[in-house]
Each structure stands twice: as C-alpha cells, then as structure tokens.
Scaffold this motif. Structure first.
Motif: not given
Length: 249
Positions: A24-51
């Motif tokens: 899980l990545v929330d507003r403050q935590q977990g964003w370092e997971l996106l610095e990993r090498e490409p290839g793992e899915p990133i599911l966006l579970a946010v409201r449309n207006d927050d995309l």
C-alpha cells in the motif's frame, strides 16, 4: 507484488486481504516503492478526480506499469495523457465501509500488459478475475457505465433505491438505457442488444435492491454521455428530462 496507490476503501481492503501481495502507498508513505525497476503493476485505487495529482507523482519510467480500475469513462483522459497502452481493469468487488473486508462479486476483467499478473494476484486471494480482450473489456466497460449512470440518475430523480427503480419505473429506465446505449455503443465500437442488456442491469439491481445510486463524478459519467451525444448530434430526451429533474439540466 502489486503496488496499490490509494488507502481508501478498495486499496485498504486489498492490502488488508494480503499485505504481502498488495503493498500500500498512501498520501505520505510508500512512494519509494515506485523507485523500483519497471515491470511490477501499479494499481491506482484513487478517485477519478485525484488521478492527475497521482500521475504527477509517478516517475515517467513507471507509467507503463499503471493499472487503471476506476469506474466511469476514462478513455478521453487516458488519451489526453498518453496512456492508451496501460492496463485496464473493472473491479466487481464490494467494500461496504472503509476498513471492512473486501467481498468478492462477479469476475473482474483485466486487459493490457499486466492483465495476467493482476488476475493471478486477485485469484490468489480469492477474488475472481479474468484476462479479456480489448473488445470484451469495452463491452463490460459500457455496460457498467450505463448501470452507474442510469440507476444513479433514476435513484436521484425518483428518490428511491435501485429495487424500486426496477419495480416502479421500468418504462423510464428502459428508455434511458436505450438512449445511453445509442450514444455509448458507437463511441466504444461495441454492439449490445437492448433487451438482454436491460435484463442484466435489472437482475443485478434486484440482487442489491436497497442500494441508492446518485448522479456523481459528472465528467466521467453522465456528463460524458451529454457531451458525446452533443458531438454525435443525437437527441437524448429522457436523459435530459431526468437530469433537469435533479438540477443538472
């Protein structure tokens, strides 16, 4: 592992079901997971207006890994942001309240580069899912969009739940679904028969009769039908009349 951005009802429930499978990545935590090498899915579970705000925080090299599973008409937004080749999904699950366990519903369809990985992750935790073709996905996408828009509008216009819409407002519902189908089918290149479609929408509503929909996420739902009908030069009198009744005319 699936990286899930958004700690709301869906994201939180997926993480709760299997924290190792859904990070899980929330507003403050977990964003370092996106610095990993490409290839793992990133599911966006946010409201449309927050995309857009979320997209701006995703590194460019990871954007091909994004998985969009929002309701509503995302296609124009995805084209605008150069994301037409990403993975798409539609979630047939229920999370009644934030923090509640996720409840399996129908089979959630996925298509795109990470479709197989998403299906494996979902089925591993007991959530039915399937890889589908782009055409099959478009058909389900339109059907779900019509259900959200038609029943949301009818619930608000007639001040009732979906079960009552089916029972007491069948004529208006069928006319509304017919108009939305006439607009949506050519826009998505989909062919759906009106009679069977209405039956499926009503059958689903009978399974959750006390649910009350509403007109919401305007540009992604009913507003898209209004704009697309205008572009097509197509009249939608039932849709317009009901929208006026709820102050959206």
């Amino acid at each position: 592992m699936i990286v899930v951005i958004g700690a709301g009802r869906i994201g939180g429930a997926l993480h709760q079901r299997d924290p190792h499978q859904f990070a899980l990545v929330d507003r403050q935590q977990g964003w370092e997971l996106l610095e990993r090498e490409p290839g793992e899915p990133i599911l966006l579970a946010v409201r449309n207006d927050d995309l857009l705000a979320v997209l701006e925080r995703v590194p460019e090299r990871r954007r091909a890994d994004l998985v969009f599973a929002q309701n509503g008409m995302l296609r124009p937004w995805l084209r605008e942001h150069g994301l037409t080749e990403v993975t798409r999904g539609l979630l047939f699950v229920a999370v009644p309240t934030r923090g509640a366990p996720i409840e399996p519903g129908g089979e959630s369809p996925f298509f795109g580069p990470h479709a197989a990985t998403m299906v494996q992750a979902f089925t591993r935790v007991g959530l039915p899912a399937a890889v589908v073709s782009a055409d099959a996905f478009a058909a389900v996408e339109l059907e779900k969009l019509i259900w959200n828009c038609a029943f949301g509008l009818c619930c608000e216009a007639f001040d009732c739940d979906v079960g009552t819409v089916v029972r007491d407002h069948a004529e208006q519902l069928r006319a509304l679904v017919a108009e939305l189908l006439e607009v949506g089918a050519p826009a998505l290149g989909v062919e759906l028969e009106l009679g069977p479609l209405v039956n499926r929408l009503c059958d689903y509503s009978r399974s959750i009769p006390s649910y009350r929909g509403a007109v919401k996420e305007w540009p992604w739902r009913n507003g898209w039908f209004v704009e697309t009908a205008r572009e097509q030069g197509r009249a939608t009198p039932t849709h317009a009349q009901l929208l006026a009744r709820v102050g959206r005319g």
